[in-house]
Design an enzyme around this catalytic site. Structure first.
Site, PDB file in Angstrom:
ATOM      1  CG  ASP A  94     -87.065  36.138  20.303  1.00 29.26           C
ATOM      2  OD1 ASP A  94     -87.504  36.938  19.469  1.00 29.26           O
ATOM      3  OD2 ASP A  94     -87.509  34.974  20.413  1.00 29.26           O
ATOM      4  CG  HIS A  95     -86.280  36.945  16.093  1.00 28.52           C
ATOM      5  ND1 HIS A  95     -86.929  36.241  17.073  1.00 28.52           N
ATOM      6  CD2 HIS A  95     -86.158  36.105  15.046  1.00 28.52           C
ATOM      7  CE1 HIS A  95     -87.184  35.020  16.628  1.00 28.52           C
ATOM      8  NE2 HIS A  95     -86.731  34.902  15.406  1.00 28.52           N
ATOM      9  CG  ASP A 159     -90.051  31.558  15.275  1.00 33.79           C
ATOM     10  OD1 ASP A 159     -89.395  32.599  15.088  1.00 33.79           O
ATOM     11  OD2 ASP A 159     -89.549  30.419  15.216  1.00 33.79           O
ATOM     12  NE  ARG A 443     -85.357  27.356   9.240  1.00 35.95           N
ATOM     13  CZ  ARG A 443     -86.496  27.864   9.657  1.00 35.95           C
ATOM     14  NH1 ARG A 443     -86.555  29.129   9.981  1.00 35.95           N
ATOM     15  NH2 ARG A 443     -87.553  27.118   9.722  1.00 35.95           N
ATOM     16  CB  SER A 639     -88.679  32.269   8.235  1.00 40.58           C
ATOM     17  OG  SER A 639     -89.502  33.251   8.786  1.00 40.58           O
ATOM     18  NE  ARG A 641     -87.931  35.398   7.752  1.00 41.32           N
ATOM     19  CZ  ARG A 641     -86.648  35.073   7.581  1.00 41.32           C
ATOM     20  NH1 ARG A 641     -86.000  35.457   6.506  1.00 41.32           N
ATOM     21  NH2 ARG A 641     -85.992  34.373   8.486  1.00 41.32           N
TER      22      ARG A 641
END
Ligand code: MIC
Ligand code: SF4
Length: 750
Positions: A94-95, A159, A443, A639, A641
């Site tokens: 999706d990203h 996520d 965000r 995030s 990440r």
């Protein structure tokens, strides 16, 4: 088909018994959060855990990963030498889809440009027993809500908005990839037992107010770190009046207040949503569990704090710019914009994303767009719609909602993250130009949507965003003001309306799911040779505490907010998420240097020359020197990440020293073998000078120990400051092994 129904049945069979045991051990009524946490313990419950203090081990039921984080998670999983994921897991593409011209062409281009990454993810998923959702199938959190989330369950996801599944009564927690590896490897997963904040909802939403406004308001109350190490549990009569997907929105954006996750107890709205998404068996079983999926009577006094919100009195809110907790009620918004001299012309209005693209959201927004169409109005700003999943897209297309949006000038994007994560080729501004946009996302950090630090991004509900699209200006209150239409007539918008669920049921649309191989042992993982996007991981070296923590340099002392977007930017850099060395070239490029207020300009203490941050780091590394980073509060907010931890580790960083950390990032640093340290006295931040050299004493490094750091200034003077850490025994083992992964894979290197 209901995914993993047999496993869910097993979990439900055990659930009540587990809760009874916990209740007996604790000897009191339990909150809903406690019921799920204690029933997912990794070992028998023998005592009550001290919230916010003690670490506990859990056995989550499933793992979810999205393409931008799954690459690193699965590269790590591959090094763990395990045959198959131990719990049901999925990957969602999706990203990586860049938004430019609209759904069809954007998707085709993404499939072409990202083919090697998709091939890798598909092949690695098939091999290790992981379900794979193709690009275009939808955004991870929507697909999870529609297919996998279930009341009383526990999952982790790579996520930060994984908590979206709290809308369906699940404890769903955002983590770094290394945590996902633990769970997929069949190990217990560790978390500091969270505090529990109760949010008591009374009344009923009405008029322009929607579920989004609950979390926008709460963000204003709790601020970006008010939920740290806490689970937010909603309760009260008002909770039952909010749709299941509305609850999802509220839980999703709990990430913006730092909450570990957010959750609603099981109720009729969830039951109905499960039926509508063809999961009757789960709906009935959950129903049978009755009070087990709710907080016990009398448990209210065991919340660490209670906040009350009356939905009947709640006003729509608009939050921002630059931070999601700057909450302004719509009635005060015009004055706020004028007073702050923010650009009042609205350039772009964007609805959808993982936060707000339910059927209800789309119908309520379309009801505004429909009025516009009927009253001769078109969107004055650019208007962009992102459906959260193929199921939503197909359903709202069938019901004519997409046509309504495009009739007033809307552009429909692929079912993906797009502009929410900077995957957006904007056409109507130039870099550095001051301008305003409004989204129904979650965000709004500087640069997040379009890479332009001067874009003022505001967050509101989709219906409010749609109304602003029609007005074209931020000096507008949809509840009271009129808009001039094409014939010069003044138009007042009626309140939005919409059904929670589609009357004709959901349409599935194109199937985007690929199931894993029955036996993947012989299957190959496809990694293109000489790829600039994928790189197999080398284990990080174990530390030598006598040598590595002496003579450290200051890479950067960061001023103000430092989110994971500042540490490892997304947007154009997402393409390197599977290549540690290449993505490291974005390290700290958006963080502000305390000493000159500039981005990506730090003094290289070896040459005395100002250089880009990643270059200075590489220079220290090649000269055998370690370095540290200094920062302020809530460092690493945003995030999940783990690149934000792996990049500093890869380029020779030894410790990150700040006033306070955001939860996921602090854990990511620990897992990757970097020390996350906080100042015992936050004012010591001021003592750090640009040319300082640092020595750290780790001789007595143990749980709860204080670390002494000596600051050697260039004038020959020194300062000594105390640093605190929160590593427990196990986490200290990760540190000494070089990383948590080294421990799992047994590849301990000296
Ligand atoms: C985000 O919303 O910031 C992201 C992009 O979804 C991230 C994950 C990532 O950086 O890949 C998140 O929320 O964890
Ligand atoms: Fe994607 Fe944005 Fe949701 Fe993150 S917050 S998962 S980038 S849509």
């Amino acid at each position: 088909m209901i995914f993993d129904i047999e496993i869910i049945k097993e979990i439900y069979k055990e659930f009540s018994g587990q809760v009874d045991i916990a209740k007996k051990v604790l000897g009191r009524p339990l909150t809903y959060t406690e019921k799920i946490l204690y029933s997912h313990f990794g070992f028998p419950v023998e005592k009550e855990y001290k919230r916010g203090v003690e670490f506990a081990e859990f056995r989550p039921d499933r793992v979810a990963m999205q393409d931008a984080t799954a690459q690193m998670a699965l590269l790590q999983f591959m090094s763990a030498n395990i045959d198959k994921a131990a719990v049901p897991s999925t990957v969602h593409c999706d990203h990586l889809i860049l938004a430019e011209a609209g759904a069809t062409s954007d998707l085709l281009r993404a499939i072409d440009i990202n083919s090697e990454v998709y091939e890798f993810l598909e092949s690695v998923s098939r091999k290790y027993g992981i379900g794979f959702w193709k690009p275009g199938a939808g955004i991870i959190h929507q697909v999870i809500l529609e297919n996998y989330a279930f009341p009383g369950g526990m999952m982790i996801g790579t996520d930060s908005h994984t908590p979206n599944a709290g809308g369906l009564g699940m404890i769903a927690i955002g983590v770094g990839g290394a945590d996902a590896v633990d769970v997929m490897a069949g190990m217990n997963w560790e978390l500091k037992f969270p505090k529990i904040i109760g949010v008591k909802l009374s009344g009923k939403l009405n008029g322009w107010t929607s579920a989004k406004d609950v979390i926008l308001k709460l963000a204003g109350i709790l601020t970006v770190n008010g939920g740290t190490n806490s689970i937010i549990e909603y309760f009260g009569d008002g909770a039952e009046t909010i749709s299941c997907t509305g609850k999802g929105t509220i839980c999703n954006m709990g990430a913006e207040i730092g909450a570990t996750t957010s959750i609603f107890p099981f109720d009729k709205k969830m039951y109905e949503y499960l039926l509508a998404t063809e999961r009757k068996e789960i709906a009935e079983s959950a129903n049978k569990l009755g009070n087990y999926l709710k907080p016990d009577e009398g448990s209210e006094k065991y919340y660490d704090r209670v906040i009350e919100i009356n939905l009947s009195e709640l006003e729509p809110h608009i939050n921002g710019p630059f931070t999601p907790d700057l909450a302004v009620p719509v009635s005060k918004f015009k004055e706020f914009i004028k007073e702050k001299k923010y650009p009042s012309e609205l350039k772009v209005a964007l609805i959808g994303s993982c936060t707000n693209s339910s059927y209800e959201d789309m119908e309520r927004s379309a009801s505004i767009a429909k009025q516009a169409k009927e009253k001769g109005l078109k969107a004055k700003s650019e208007f962009i719609i992102t459906p959260g999943s193929e199921q939503i897209r197909a359903t709202i297309e069938r019901d004519g909602l997409l046509d309504i949006f495009t009739d007033i000038g809307g552009l429909v994007l692929a079912n993906a993250c797009g502009p929410c994560i900077g995957q957006w080729k904007r056409h109507n501004t130039s870099d550095g130009e001051k301008n305003s946009i409004i989204t129904s996302y979650n965000r709004n950090f500087a640069k997040r949507n379009d890479g332009n630090a001067s874009t003022h991004s505001f967050v509101a509900s989709p219906e409010i965003v749609t109304a602003f699209a029609l007005a074209g200006t931020l000096l507008f209150n949809p509840l009271t003001d009129e808009i001039i239409n094409e014939n010069g007539r003044s138009i007042k918008l009626d309140v939005p309306e919409g059904n929670e669920l589609p009357g004709k049921g959901f349409l599935k649309g194109e199937s985007g799911y690929i199931s894993p191989a029955e036996d993947g042992k012989e299957m190959k993982v496809i990694i293109k040779e000489d790829s600039s996007r994928l790189q197999k991981l080398e284990p990080f070296a174990a530390p030598d505490i006598e040598k590595d923590y002496k003579n450290l340099r200051l890479l950067i002392k960061i001023k103000g907010k430092c989110t994971t977007d500042h540490i490892s930017m997304a947007g154009p850099w997402l393409k390197y998420r599977g290549h540690l060395d290449n993505i490291s070239n974005n390290m700290f490029i958006s963080a502000i240097n305390y000493f000159n207020d500039k981005m990506n300009t730090v003094k290289n203490s070896l040459t005395g020359i100002y250089d880009e941050v990643p270059k200075a780091a590489r220079d220290y590394k090649s000269n055998g020197l370690g370095w540290i980073v200094v920062g302020e509060d809530n460092y690493g907010e945003g995030s999940s990440r783990e690149h934000a931890a792996m990049e500093p580790r890869h380029l020779g960083g030894k410790a990150i020293i700040v006033k306070s950390f955001a939860r996921i990032h602090e854990t990511n640093l620990k897992k990757q073998g970097i020390l996350p340290l906080t100042f015992q006295n936050p004012e010591d931040y001021d003592k750090i000078r640009e040319d300082d050299i640092f020595d750290m004493d780790l001789k007595d490094f143990s749980p709860g120990s204080v670390i002494l750091m000596t600051l050697k200034h260039t004038d020959g003077s020194t300062d000594k400051i105390n640093l605190i850490h929160s590593l427990n025994q196990q986490q200290i083992k990760w540190f000494f092994a070089g990383s948590a992964l080294n421990l799992i894979s047994g590849k301990k290197r000296k």
